[in-house]
Design an enzyme around this catalytic site. Structure first.
Site, PDB file in Angstrom:
ATOM      1  N   HIS A  98     -30.533   6.461 -37.132  1.00 26.20           N
ATOM      2  CA  HIS A  98     -31.936   6.807 -36.896  1.00 26.20           C
ATOM      3  C   HIS A  98     -32.055   8.278 -36.573  1.00 26.20           C
ATOM      4  CE1 HIS A  98     -30.114   5.311 -33.182  1.00 26.20           C
ATOM      5  NE2 HIS A  98     -30.872   6.172 -32.515  1.00 26.20           N
ATOM      6  N   HIS A 100     -34.264  11.130 -34.826  1.00 27.95           N
ATOM      7  CA  HIS A 100     -35.316  11.358 -33.830  1.00 27.95           C
ATOM      8  C   HIS A 100     -36.147  12.567 -34.262  1.00 27.95           C
ATOM      9  CE1 HIS A 100     -33.664   8.907 -30.392  1.00 27.95           C
ATOM     10  NE2 HIS A 100     -32.517   9.104 -31.038  1.00 27.95           N
TER      11      HIS A 100
HETATM   12  P1  AMP Z   1     -30.154   6.533 -29.575  1.00 28.60           P
HETATM   13  O1  AMP Z   1     -29.724   6.817 -28.175  1.00 28.60           O
HETATM   14  O2  AMP Z   1     -30.106   7.739 -30.460  1.00 28.60           O
HETATM   15  O3  AMP Z   1     -29.428   5.347 -30.157  1.00 28.60           O
HETATM   16  O4  AMP Z   1     -31.698   6.197 -29.483  1.00 28.60           O
HETATM   17  C1  AMP Z   1     -32.215   4.917 -29.582  1.00 28.60           C
HETATM   18  C2  AMP Z   1     -33.696   5.056 -29.434  1.00 28.60           C
HETATM   19  O5  AMP Z   1     -34.298   3.842 -29.826  1.00 28.60           O
HETATM   20  C3  AMP Z   1     -34.154   5.339 -28.002  1.00 28.60           C
HETATM   21  O6  AMP Z   1     -34.923   6.533 -27.986  1.00 28.60           O
HETATM   22  C4  AMP Z   1     -35.005   4.113 -27.657  1.00 28.60           C
HETATM   23  O7  AMP Z   1     -36.125   4.437 -26.862  1.00 28.60           O
HETATM   24  C5  AMP Z   1     -35.410   3.616 -29.018  1.00 28.60           C
HETATM   25  N1  AMP Z   1     -35.707   2.197 -29.091  1.00 28.60           N
HETATM   26  C6  AMP Z   1     -34.934   1.182 -28.642  1.00 28.60           C
HETATM   27  N2  AMP Z   1     -35.509  -0.005 -28.919  1.00 28.60           N
HETATM   28  C7  AMP Z   1     -36.674   0.276 -29.564  1.00 28.60           C
HETATM   29  C8  AMP Z   1     -37.728  -0.530 -30.106  1.00 28.60           C
HETATM   30  N3  AMP Z   1     -37.697  -1.864 -30.043  1.00 28.60           N
HETATM   31  N4  AMP Z   1     -38.770   0.097 -30.695  1.00 28.60           N
HETATM   32  C9  AMP Z   1     -38.803   1.455 -30.785  1.00 28.60           C
HETATM   33  N5  AMP Z   1     -37.845   2.254 -30.279  1.00 28.60           N
HETATM   34  C10 AMP Z   1     -36.795   1.675 -29.683  1.00 28.60           C
END
Ligand code: AMP
Length: 139
Positions: A98, A100
């Site tokens: 993903h 950001h």
């Molecule tokens: P990372 O640390 O790069 O894996 O970031 C994961 C991101 O996913 C974090 O910013 C979370 O806030 C976001 N996240 C986790 N679960 C969800 C969800 N169900 N919907 C939208 N964002 C999410």
């Protein structure tokens, strides 16, 4: 069961989806670092960028390219930080690639991406030459 992002793709859990095409989806981060914080993902589950096939990488970047100005304009941001946490040691929590897109604002108190890697190493010229040659040889 797939990752939490696969569950979003499959419509099994809700998300604020802002863009979707055949291979990619963009939706608002559930815990935004700034208003408009958006995640862009491939629909198929790949843990790291290293696992993403070329055609999907092309589609993913095309979506990021479209989303960045839309996100910035929607929240009247001055700039944005666009980044992947690529692997657990880099802070990746969800094992589904993903990107950001974090809108940034003058005086928001955040920092540049240069701060993410801890103490900077002191590398001699020959070490830099060796690293550059090693990377080049793997492409
Ligand atoms: P990372 O640390 O790069 O894996 O970031 C994961 C991101 O996913 C974090 O910013 C979370 O806030 C976001 N996240 C986790 N679960 C969800 C969800 N169900 N919907 C939208 N964002 C999410």
């Amino acid at each position: 069961m797939g990752t939490i992002f696969t569950q979003i793709v499959e419509g099994e859990i809700p998300a604020r989806i802002v863009y979707e095409d055949e291979t990619t989806v963009a939706f608002l981060d559930a815990n935004p670092l700034a208003p408009g914080h958006t995640l862009v993902i491939p629909k198929a589950e790949y843990e790291r960028l290293n696992d993403v096939p070329d055609d999907v990488a092309t589609d993913l970047y095309a979506t990021i390219h479209r989303m960045v100005p839309a996100v910035e304009e929607a929240v009247d941001a001055d700039a944005s930080t666009v980044a992947f946490n690529n692997g657990e040691e880099a802070g990746q929590e969800v094992p589904h690639v993903h990107c950001h897109i974090v809108p940034r604002f003058e005086g928001d108190g955040g920092g540049p991406i240069h701060g993410v890697a801890g103490e900077a190493p002191d590398l001699a010229d020959d070490e830099l030459d060796d690293i550059a040659a090693d990377i080049e040889s793997r492409i």
